[in-house]
Structure formats: structure tokens, C-alpha cells
Design a protein around this motif. Sequence first.
Motif, PDB file in Angstrom:
ATOM      1  N   GLU A  88      -7.188  11.528  17.478  1.00  0.00           N
ATOM      2  CA  GLU A  88      -7.668  10.186  17.157  1.00  0.00           C
ATOM      3  C   GLU A  88      -6.680   9.463  16.245  1.00  0.00           C
ATOM      4  N   PHE A  89      -6.079  10.205  15.320  1.00  0.00           N
ATOM      5  CA  PHE A  89      -5.074   9.617  14.428  1.00  0.00           C
ATOM      6  C   PHE A  89      -3.912   9.045  15.231  1.00  0.00           C
ATOM      7  N   LYS A  90      -3.447   9.802  16.208  1.00  0.00           N
ATOM      8  CA  LYS A  90      -2.321   9.351  17.021  1.00  0.00           C
ATOM      9  C   LYS A  90      -2.688   8.081  17.796  1.00  0.00           C
ATOM     10  N   ALA A  91      -3.924   8.025  18.278  1.00  0.00           N
ATOM     11  CA  ALA A  91      -4.372   6.837  18.994  1.00  0.00           C
ATOM     12  C   ALA A  91      -4.411   5.629  18.069  1.00  0.00           C
ATOM     13  N   VAL A  92      -4.930   5.816  16.849  1.00  0.00           N
ATOM     14  CA  VAL A  92      -5.024   4.718  15.880  1.00  0.00           C
ATOM     15  C   VAL A  92      -3.638   4.260  15.452  1.00  0.00           C
ATOM     16  N   LEU A  93      -2.722   5.208  15.283  1.00  0.00           N
ATOM     17  CA  LEU A  93      -1.404   4.889  14.735  1.00  0.00           C
ATOM     18  C   LEU A  93      -0.472   4.245  15.753  1.00  0.00           C
ATOM     19  N   ILE A  94      -0.516   4.743  17.004  1.00  0.00           N
ATOM     20  CA  ILE A  94       0.521   4.373  17.973  1.00  0.00           C
ATOM     21  C   ILE A  94       0.026   3.442  19.069  1.00  0.00           C
ATOM     22  N   ILE A  95      -1.105   3.788  19.699  1.00  0.00           N
ATOM     23  CA  ILE A  95      -1.534   3.068  20.896  1.00  0.00           C
ATOM     24  C   ILE A  95      -1.849   1.608  20.579  1.00  0.00           C
ATOM     25  N   GLY A  96      -1.168   0.706  21.271  1.00  0.00           N
ATOM     26  CA  GLY A  96      -1.404  -0.720  21.113  1.00  0.00           C
ATOM     27  C   GLY A  96      -0.856  -1.311  19.833  1.00  0.00           C
ATOM     28  N   ARG A  97      -0.044  -0.552  19.100  1.00  0.00           N
ATOM     29  CA  ARG A  97       0.488  -1.042  17.830  1.00  0.00           C
ATOM     30  C   ARG A  97       1.880  -1.637  18.015  1.00  0.00           C
ATOM     31  N   ASP A  98       2.197  -2.568  17.165  1.00  0.00           N
ATOM     32  CA  ASP A  98       3.549  -3.104  17.099  1.00  0.00           C
ATOM     33  C   ASP A  98       4.389  -2.120  16.285  1.00  0.00           C
ATOM     34  N   ALA A  99       5.372  -1.514  16.932  1.00  0.00           N
ATOM     35  CA  ALA A  99       6.173  -0.473  16.281  1.00  0.00           C
ATOM     36  C   ALA A  99       6.926  -0.998  15.070  1.00  0.00           C
ATOM     37  N   SER A 100       7.081  -2.309  14.965  1.00  0.00           N
ATOM     38  CA  SER A 100       7.813  -2.857  13.818  1.00  0.00           C
ATOM     39  C   SER A 100       7.084  -2.591  12.501  1.00  0.00           C
ATOM     40  N   HIS A 101       5.756  -2.299  12.583  1.00  0.00           N
ATOM     41  CA  HIS A 101       5.006  -1.963  11.362  1.00  0.00           C
ATOM     42  C   HIS A 101       5.616  -0.742  10.674  1.00  0.00           C
ATOM     43  N   PHE A 102       6.212   0.153  11.466  1.00  0.00           N
ATOM     44  CA  PHE A 102       6.741   1.391  10.898  1.00  0.00           C
ATOM     45  C   PHE A 102       7.974   1.140  10.038  1.00  0.00           C
ATOM     46  N   THR A 103       8.590  -0.034  10.195  1.00  0.00           N
ATOM     47  CA  THR A 103       9.802  -0.348   9.426  1.00  0.00           C
ATOM     48  C   THR A 103       9.483  -1.017   8.099  1.00  0.00           C
ATOM     49  N   LYS A 104       8.216  -1.318   7.855  1.00  0.00           N
ATOM     50  CA  LYS A 104       7.831  -2.076   6.664  1.00  0.00           C
ATOM     51  C   LYS A 104       7.223  -1.142   5.623  1.00  0.00           C
ATOM     52  N   PRO A 105       7.443  -1.460   4.352  1.00  0.00           N
ATOM     53  CA  PRO A 105       6.808  -0.670   3.293  1.00  0.00           C
ATOM     54  C   PRO A 105       5.285  -0.828   3.370  1.00  0.00           C
ATOM     55  N   PRO A 106       4.503   0.202   3.022  1.00  0.00           N
ATOM     56  CA  PRO A 106       4.976   1.520   2.575  1.00  0.00           C
ATOM     57  C   PRO A 106       5.098   2.533   3.723  1.00  0.00           C
ATOM     58  N   LEU A 107       4.843   2.095   4.991  1.00  0.00           N
ATOM     59  CA  LEU A 107       4.885   3.042   6.112  1.00  0.00           C
ATOM     60  C   LEU A 107       6.274   3.634   6.309  1.00  0.00           C
ATOM     61  N   ASP A 108       7.313   2.857   5.998  1.00  0.00           N
ATOM     62  CA  ASP A 108       8.671   3.382   6.177  1.00  0.00           C
ATOM     63  C   ASP A 108       8.944   4.581   5.276  1.00  0.00           C
ATOM     64  N   ARG A 109       8.114   4.748   4.233  1.00  0.00           N
ATOM     65  CA  ARG A 109       8.223   5.915   3.360  1.00  0.00           C
ATOM     66  C   ARG A 109       7.155   6.959   3.679  1.00  0.00           C
ATOM     67  N   LEU A 110       5.934   6.501   3.968  1.00  0.00           N
ATOM     68  CA  LEU A 110       4.806   7.426   4.143  1.00  0.00           C
ATOM     69  C   LEU A 110       4.910   8.235   5.431  1.00  0.00           C
ATOM     70  N   LEU A 111       5.380   7.614   6.517  1.00  0.00           N
ATOM     71  CA  LEU A 111       5.489   8.352   7.779  1.00  0.00           C
ATOM     72  C   LEU A 111       6.497   9.497   7.700  1.00  0.00           C
ATOM     73  N   PRO A 112       7.710   9.274   7.168  1.00  0.00           N
ATOM     74  CA  PRO A 112       8.631  10.413   7.006  1.00  0.00           C
ATOM     75  C   PRO A 112       8.047  11.513   6.123  1.00  0.00           C
ATOM     76  N   GLU A 113       7.297  11.138   5.076  1.00  0.00           N
ATOM     77  CA  GLU A 113       6.663  12.153   4.222  1.00  0.00           C
ATOM     78  C   GLU A 113       5.637  12.953   5.011  1.00  0.00           C
ATOM     79  N   HIS A 114       4.879  12.270   5.868  1.00  0.00           N
ATOM     80  CA  HIS A 114       3.893  12.969   6.693  1.00  0.00           C
ATOM     81  C   HIS A 114       4.588  13.921   7.679  1.00  0.00           C
ATOM     82  N   LEU A 115       5.686  13.475   8.263  1.00  0.00           N
ATOM     83  CA  LEU A 115       6.423  14.331   9.192  1.00  0.00           C
ATOM     84  C   LEU A 115       6.997  15.550   8.477  1.00  0.00           C
ATOM     85  N   ASP A 116       7.407  15.365   7.230  1.00  0.00           N
ATOM     86  CA  ASP A 116       7.916  16.490   6.455  1.00  0.00           C
ATOM     87  C   ASP A 116       6.803  17.499   6.164  1.00  0.00           C
ATOM     88  N   ARG A 117       5.595  17.011   5.903  1.00  0.00           N
ATOM     89  CA  ARG A 117       4.461  17.926   5.706  1.00  0.00           C
ATOM     90  C   ARG A 117       4.189  18.722   6.982  1.00  0.00           C
TER      91      ARG A 117
END
Length: 407
Positions: A88-117
Motif C-alpha cells: 500500500e505504501f508503494k501505491a501511495v508513494l508512486i502510483i499516479g504521483r508526479d515524480a518531481s516531488h522526489f526532488t523537493k525537500p524534505p523527500l530528497d533527503r527522507l527517501l534516500p534515508e528510507h532506502l538506506d534502512r
Amino acid sequence: MPPTDNHGSFLNRISIRRSQVVNMDVNHEQELEELELFQKHVSDRFIQLLPPQSREDTQPGDGDTPETLLSIAWLRKLLDVYLCCESEFKAVLIIGRDASHFTKPPLDRLLPEHLDRTVKALDICNAITHGIELIRHWQRLAQIAVEALEQRPIVEGHVRRAKRALNTLLTSMAADHDKEQNMNVGKSAERMWSIGRRGSGGNPPPTVNHTRRISVSRSLSLSFSKSWSASKQIQAMSTNLIAPRGGDSTGLTLPVYLMSSVLVLVMWTLVAAVPCQERAGPSTHFQLPRHLVWTHPMIVLQEKIGDEWKKEKKGTAGLLAEIQVIEKVAQSLVEFADGFEFPVSVEKAEEVAGLVTELSEICGMLDVGLGPLQLQVRELFHRMVRSRAEVLDVMDAVGKINPNVLY
């Protein structure tokens, strides 16, 4: 051009702008609704993991028999909860989203931290797999004792055989798998482990069986670096896990924080239940904020597991419910063996028969449950790998891969 044409063009532009604003409002409302549903679903799933006395939705006379906290069946249910939340998280995060959101703070920091976890969680999954193999070894030792003590009449030879197996079992359970094992076993244990692996070309050296079993069980974690620590891994995963504040609490920041919290809690629970290398245990909690609705059942669960840890002498062998039963029954049977006298009285024979039956039942439960649990841990591992790759693909598409993110 006639004035009426200019007036019509102006009205058209206003109409289009209003339509765009309305669409933005609708999309925003839909986004908020999805986030609220995601939080509710996570909360509902974790509520189902709580013991009945901790659940408000439990009604007297409910037909379902709840799984024992930290049993194999319960852990499998926990992993199912994680997999559902992750989908469900993947659906909320990715499906139908504008990928440019990932380049904006604070997601540009939080997503890499999540991937590291996630990378650290993969290491823990490997450690849990090795821990399950160690439990299989304990099961085999317990089964030897069961078969010896099921013989009738019970004679000294049967008792000695059972006692050897049970002493080996208890010694292995009590062993410090991160420091003392290297001092007590040394290089010989590494040799025994390597030749005992499937596919190796040698046979075990001639030695006493129960001594070899101790060495093998103590060396299960030797495939990890000696400095690797499950507890430090959990601590590293919980670093910078901070609840979003202000406007961040209504955007995509919240589901990223939520999923990171679920990931850390699930890994923390697995480390508490299954024997792992350097597992200081859940005495040190990572803090979840109490003001968020979805954290309440997770906090209750965390407290329950912490109570079990204190109750079980810091759970040196792991808090898995089946392990706890095996350890207690084994201790009782060793006491019987220490004071054994032939012939055995009727009363004592009945007492021992009850303990043997209980131990046999637990061995049967392990035999049935450990395989599916191990497969589920493997599925969890591969799911995290795939999901991580999908998020990296999206980040790559917008040219915003953090150089610190490990592939």
C-alpha cells in the motif's frame, strides 16, 4: 479584433484557470483521503497483532483463537502485515504521483534515508535466516531427548542419551553468540562449520557428536563479520527517524516516515524473537510519537515485547514462544536425569511423560512452522529488494539519485 472577442477570450482563460484550481483541489483532497486510509489500514493491521486483552475490538466469545505473542504463527502474521503495508505504501508513494516531488525537500533527503534502512534490513533478514537454522538444530537435539525418554521402561542408558542432548541444547541456548563463541570455539569451529555446509567436499572430523553440535550451533553467525551487530543495525535504522511536523505531516513525508517506522519495528521484533549475532535486545526502545493515531498499537506492541524481554532474563536464546517452552521443559528433564534412579516411580514416570509429550508437541510445531517462516523471511528480503529498485528507478527518471544511496 472586436471587443466581444477579447471579452470571450478572457472569460475562457478564467474558466480554464478555475477548472485547473478545482482539479487541484480535488486531487489534493483525494491525496489526503489516501493518506488517511493508509494510516487507518496500518493501525488496523497492527491492532490485530495485539493480545486480546490489549485490543478494544475484542468481544467476549469471539470464535478466533489468537496466536500467542512472539510465536511462529504470530511472527508469520507480523510479516504478512509488513508485506501488506509495503504494497500500500508503494501505491501511495508512486502510483499516479508526479515524480518531481522526489526532488523537493524534505523527500530528497527522507527517501534516500528510507532506502538506506532497507539495506540494513536486508542484513537483518540474513541474520534471521541463520537464526532459524540454529533453532532447527535445537529442535533436533530436543527430538533426540524425546525419542530416548519415550522408551519403556526408562533405563539409565535412555536417560544418559537424553541428558547429553539436553545439556548440549541448553549450553547452546545460553552461549553468548557474539563474543564467547570465538573464544571457546576458535578456528576449529570455523573449520567444522565450513565442512558441515552442504556442497563441501569433506566429512566431519572424528569427534564427540555433542561437542561437534555445540561448535556448529555456535558458529552459525561466523558468516557475518565479527563486528556485525544486530542491535547496532537496529540502532542505525532508527537514527534520524523523526516524525514530520507542520505542513510536512500532510504530504508524502508522512507515509515515508510511517513505512520507515513499520520497517524498524518489524526488524526490531524479529531480532528480539530469533537468536542473532550481538543482540542486546529490545531494552532500548526507539521512540514513536504518541500523538499519531497509527502509532498507538505499535507502541503497545513494543511495550509488550519489552515486558517479555525483562521476564525472560533478557532472552538470551530469543523470545520466540516455542524456544521458551523448549528451554523450560529441557531444564526440568535435566533435573529429572540428575536425580534418576531405576526403577522410576509411577508418579515420576507420569510427570516425565507429560514433559516429554509437551516437548514432542513443540518439536512438531517447529517442524511444521520453521520452513514456512524461513520462506516468508526470504519473500520479505526479495520484496524489499524489488521495491527499493522501483523507487530508485523513479528517482533516476527525475535525475535525482543521491550519490550516498547504495545500489
